[in-house]
Structure formats: structure tokens, C-alpha cells
Design a protein around this motif. Sequence first.
Motif, PDB file in Angstrom:
ATOM      1  N   GLY A 150      -0.413  -0.362  -4.517  1.00 19.54           N
ATOM      2  CA  GLY A 150      -1.364  -1.479  -4.476  1.00 19.54           C
ATOM      3  C   GLY A 150      -0.988  -2.574  -5.479  1.00 19.54           C
ATOM      4  N   ILE A 151      -1.898  -3.548  -5.605  1.00 18.88           N
ATOM      5  CA  ILE A 151      -1.583  -4.703  -6.461  1.00 18.88           C
ATOM      6  C   ILE A 151      -1.411  -4.257  -7.921  1.00 18.88           C
ATOM      7  N   SER A 152      -2.308  -3.356  -8.376  1.00 14.85           N
ATOM      8  CA  SER A 152      -2.205  -2.885  -9.770  1.00 14.85           C
ATOM      9  C   SER A 152      -0.899  -2.129  -9.973  1.00 14.85           C
ATOM     10  N   LEU A 154      -3.428  -8.559 -15.482  1.00 13.25           N
ATOM     11  CA  LEU A 154      -3.627  -7.782 -14.249  1.00 13.25           C
ATOM     12  C   LEU A 154      -4.696  -8.420 -13.375  1.00 13.25           C
ATOM     13  N   SER A 155      -5.826  -8.840 -14.000  1.00 14.08           N
ATOM     14  CA  SER A 155      -6.895  -9.370 -13.147  1.00 14.08           C
ATOM     15  C   SER A 155      -6.464 -10.689 -12.490  1.00 14.08           C
ATOM     16  N   ALA A 214      -4.312 -11.398  -3.826  1.00 16.29           N
ATOM     17  CA  ALA A 214      -5.357 -11.296  -2.793  1.00 16.29           C
ATOM     18  C   ALA A 214      -5.498 -12.622  -2.039  1.00 16.29           C
ATOM     19  N   TYR A 223       1.955  -4.505 -10.256  1.00 14.73           N
ATOM     20  CA  TYR A 223       1.924  -5.187 -11.565  1.00 14.73           C
ATOM     21  C   TYR A 223       2.509  -4.279 -12.656  1.00 14.73           C
ATOM     22  N   LYS A 282      -4.162  -9.835  -9.645  1.00 16.87           N
ATOM     23  CA  LYS A 282      -4.905  -9.287  -8.489  1.00 16.87           C
ATOM     24  C   LYS A 282      -5.482 -10.429  -7.638  1.00 16.87           C
ATOM     25  N   THR A 286       0.817  -1.215   0.000  1.00 15.20           N
ATOM     26  CA  THR A 286       0.000   0.000   0.000  1.00 15.20           C
ATOM     27  C   THR A 286       0.854   1.271   0.000  1.00 15.20           C
TER      28      THR A 286
END
Length: 681
Positions: A219-221, A633-634, A641, A224, A637, A213
Motif C-alpha cells: 500500500g501507500i504506507s 507519510l501523511s 490518493a 513510502y 498518502k 496493493t
Amino acid sequence: MAEVLLNQAHGYGIIIGLSVLFCLIILAAVRVQKRYLSEDSEQSEMFMVANRSVGTGLTASAVFSSWMWINESVICAAYTYKWGVALPIWWASGLSFQIALMALLGIVAKLRVPYAHTSLEFIRMRYGKYAHGIFILLNLVNNIFGCGSMILAGAQLVTGMTGMHVVAACILIPAGVVIYTAVGGLKATFITDYIHTAIALILLIYFSLSVLTNEHIGGISGLYHKVKAADDYIDGNYQGSLLTMKSRHAVFFGLVLKFGNLALVLMDTAFWQKSFASEVESVVPAYDLVSVVILAVPWCTGTIIGLSGRAIEKTPIWFDYPNLLTEKQVNSGLVMPYVLRSLLGQGATTGLLVLVFMAITSTVSSSVIAVSSIISLDFYRSYINPKASDRKILKVSHWGVVGHGAFMAGFAIMLQYAGATNNWTTYFRPIIACPGIFPLMLTLLWSRQTKAAAILSPILGLISGVGVWLGLSYLWGGALNIQTTQIQLPGLYGAITSFFSPALYSVIISLIWPSQFDWREFLRIDLIEDSSSPSTSVPSPQDSKEDVNKISDPAFTGVNEKHEAKTGLVSPVSSISNPRSGSLDDVTHPFSDQTIRHIKKWRNYAACYFVLNLLVTVVLWPVPLYRDYIFTLSFFKGWVAVAILWHFAAMMAVVVYPIWDGRHVIDTVFRGVSKEWGSKK
Ligand SMILES: NC(N)=O
């Protein structure tokens, strides 16, 4: 090296300060155990196998703690930096099935050798002193190389982070552990292990989430996109991407790790001891729980921290900008310290030093107590003084802890000056540590393995494994030296040969000169009773559990009896002492029929779960992803997670659950303390 992340005062302060703190905690824990729980570490049964009365929660946390080395967090992050997202998965899959297998062997041992203290004890009982000698040697080699390379890796990390001299780190890291383990024995290390695990897991989740964070990651995006933008080309990966599971080096590394880790569990009597120490109904759930949740550590920490290193290394936020990490720094595990220093500052890097201390000390405590029991029981009681009193054995155990700790510090320093890296020992260790695994398992599982097979098959396996390793290193490297002997494929083929060939040798030799073992022989191993002093007589498993409630105040009775009435799992007989010689018809199993039925049920669960675990972690999870695919990306994610959620599940399982599981014992202690304090006023 360009910059030192922390100064030497941090290094000395944390290592010495935490060592003293844990010594004090252990002293307090030993007093509390003795005074309020009637558990006396001055009895061998308590010192070595914690009176076989440890519950599921504490067993799970202790096994997790012994198995969560700095490898899974700090070193895994460094190797993820090298090879990308595939590495943490192969690392995780190389950690799990071994613990599931140990659950199965642990419950079989409860049935066949209910009063064993070390895994070597039943080798001696079945095959005599020559096989015993060989397995003592194999255990020691495994233990010394495993623990020594871990101390060295930790010391190099501390040196890289603080500038402390590596020799001072090699000595100070084990020093405090040796003192508190010598004082407290196995049960006390269960308690420090719990504290270590709780602190380490909290720190790890804090590091992962704070890094993810952080505004420089986003963040994750953000992670990436930054990894993609860094545009690093990784040799051996599909399209050179860090975001693919198709990574040749990660797979080979993961396979070697599987064999090395199998030896680190099965050839380390500490994992057997923890199963002997736990209650009958706790072994399988505790070990299997650990095999599930341990996946979280390399997966979550490795992925987030390792990739974050790539994401920020070429930007001004990097602590050592514009210098990139050298290969030596990466191999020493310095990716995580640099990432934390760059993004979270000096406080977090100091926190990492605490984590490194926690992870190494629980590895070392487990190692020294295992070797001390080999020295006191397998060597001293077997060959020097068979009539030794309980007190004498305990004294030898204490000296064993101290002697082995000093030896390990010296061994780690020797490895440092010999130029052996963590990388080299990763490829070398499985070859010398694996040959005993199959013959050891067959000792417990196959009544037809003969004495000649148990003695010869590990030796032949070792010769075959070393031959394959050196032969292929020479063939593919063109010479034999420290570089060619750490090429991945010769190491992998050597490990495969060392692991599997002894099974073949054992079966062939056993079938040439067949004989059959009567499992009842194992029941002749009994508890260590102190004949010299009736007052220190060792309680049976049943006694020990009841003692928790019976001592000092009738008000305490009934806590665990309710549990026993519910499960009915404890043998109705007290300590049975089977005759060491004479007819096997006079030998009786110490457990009741009901308990034996229950053990068999757990054994079947453990066998099914082991097969399922192997199938999922080694085949169904990583293999379908080994294809021409770069994470979208998805997908990334979802991947990260789930890794984070898994980490929280691990905290619930080995930090929160043990408190719930041990609530009656905690209650007993609190009631004892408040009653005593009340009466003093
Ligand atoms: N847990 C280990 N051996 O990395």
C-alpha cells in the motif's frame, strides 16, 4: 542484459496480431461509417478533417490518445526512478498548457480560417510559397524527430522486453498503423484512438493499483517506508531524497520538456487537424478537458511504478536479483517492465507490451496522417496539380501515408545506428522544432506580422538557438560531442532562445517594414470539392451533420436536428465557395452570425482558461513545493490518493463520456444494422 522478461514469440505475436486486429476493426469501421452514417473516407474532406463534424467526446478521446505517448507512462516511470516524486509533476505540468493553448488557437482558426485543412495552408494563403516552404520544412523536422524518436524508444523497449531485433521492431510497429490509416483516414483513426485509449487507461490503472496493493509493496504506507529504507542518494535532490520536490535535474528536465512538447503540439498539423475536424462547439471543451485529465497519467503511473522500482530493486523479489538496473536499461524505460514482471508476473508484462503497442500506434497514426495531408494538400495540390480532383488528392494522401510510414521506420533505424538516445533527442529536438512556434501563432493572431518577418524570424531563431546550445555545450563541457550536447543547461538555454527569439525578431522586422493583413483573405480557403464527380460532392458542415440522420431511412431523421435546434450553431448556408481573387467585399463568412457570436464566446473562455492553466500547472502547483522539504507519510498518502482519483477521472472523461456523447450516432448504427439484418431474415 541478464534476463529477458518475455520471449520473442510474445513480441512478434502481439505486434503482428494487434496490427491485423486493428486493420480489421478499421475496415469494419469504414464500412459502418459509409453505410449507416453517410461518412465516406473516399472523400478528402472526410479523410483529412472528418467533415468537421466530430463531437466533444470523440475529439477529447482522440486528442488524449495522440498526446498520451509511452513517455507519460513507461518513460516517466523510469525517470521517476532516477529523480523521485518531483519528476512526474514536472512531466505533468509539461503536458497540459500546450493543449490548452491549442484549444485557443483551434477556436480562433474556426473563426478566421473556417475551412482550413492543415496549419500550413493558412501560412501559404497569408505569406506565399517561400514562407510556406519554410514551415513545411519546420513541420516535417518536428514530426520526423518526434515520431522517429518515439518509434525508436518503443522499439528499444520491445527489444529490451522480448529480445526481438530492434530493426524488426522499428519496421513492424509502424507497419500495421500505416495500413489501417491509409484505409481509414482521420475519422477512422478517431475510432482506433478511442479503443487504444480505453485499453491503455484500463491497463495503467490496473498496473498502478495491483503494484500498490501487492504484498511486497504494502500500500501507500508500505511504498513510502520501503523507498525510505532503500536509502538511495539522488544527486541534485534535497538531502539526496527521492521524496522531495526540490530536485534540480527534474526541474531542468521539466522545463526542456515544456518547450519540446509545445513544438510537438503546435508544429504538428495533426493537432490542428483534429480541431478543424471537430464541431464548432466541441473544440474548446474537448481540448481543455484533455489538458486537465492528461495530468493523471505521469502523476499516477510515474509515482507508483517509478518509486516501486526503488522499493524492491535490492530485494529477492526483484526479477533480476541481485543485479541492479544499469543506466542504459533505465534510459530505455525498462523500470516499469521489471517492476511488473517482479510483482505481477509474465501476464502483466505481456499486458505492458500491449500498452506500448497501443500508445505508439496512436502517436504514429496521427503523425502519418498529418504528413500525408502536408504531402497531398500543401505540396501536391499547391504546387504540382492545383486542379487535382478529390479522388486524385485522396490517392496522393494514401501514398503519403505509406511513404511516410516507410520513411519513419528507416529514420528510426538510422537513429538507432547513429547512437542517438531518447535522452539526446529530448534536448536536441526543442532547439530545432521551436523557432516556428511564435511566427505560426502570430500568423493567426497578429494582423501586422509581415511576410519578411514570417520568413526570416524562424531562420534567425534557429540560428540563435543552435548557436546558444553549441556555444554553451562547448563552454561548459570543454568539447563538442554527443555527451556534451546533452548536458541539461545548454539544451535548456538553447530551447529558450529558439522559442522566444523569433517573437522578438518577428516584431522588430514587422515594425521596420509595416503592413496589415485583412483577415477576410483567409475565407478564400474553401472545402475540397470534387468537380469531376457530382456524386461525391463534399457536404458542408451542416450537410454532414444532417446526413447522419437523413440517410437510408426516414425513421433516422431528427436525432441531431434536436441538438441543432437547441444550439443553433450551424451556418444556415450550405457550402460557400468564396472567389479566390477579386474584391474582399465579395467574400462572406460561411457561418451564421449566431455561430460567430458563439465562437467568440468560446474563444474568450479558452483564453481565460489558458492563462489559468499556465498559472496553476507551471507556477502555483510545483513552485511552492520547491523547498527544503521531504514528503511526510501523511502528505505522501494524500498525494498518491489524489493521483489515483485523477486517473479514474481521466477514464470517465475520455473513455466513458465519449460513449454517452456519441449515443445518438451509436443508436443510429445499431438501428441501421438491426433493420438490415431484420430485412434479410
Ligand atoms: N506526449 C508527449 N509528447 O510525451
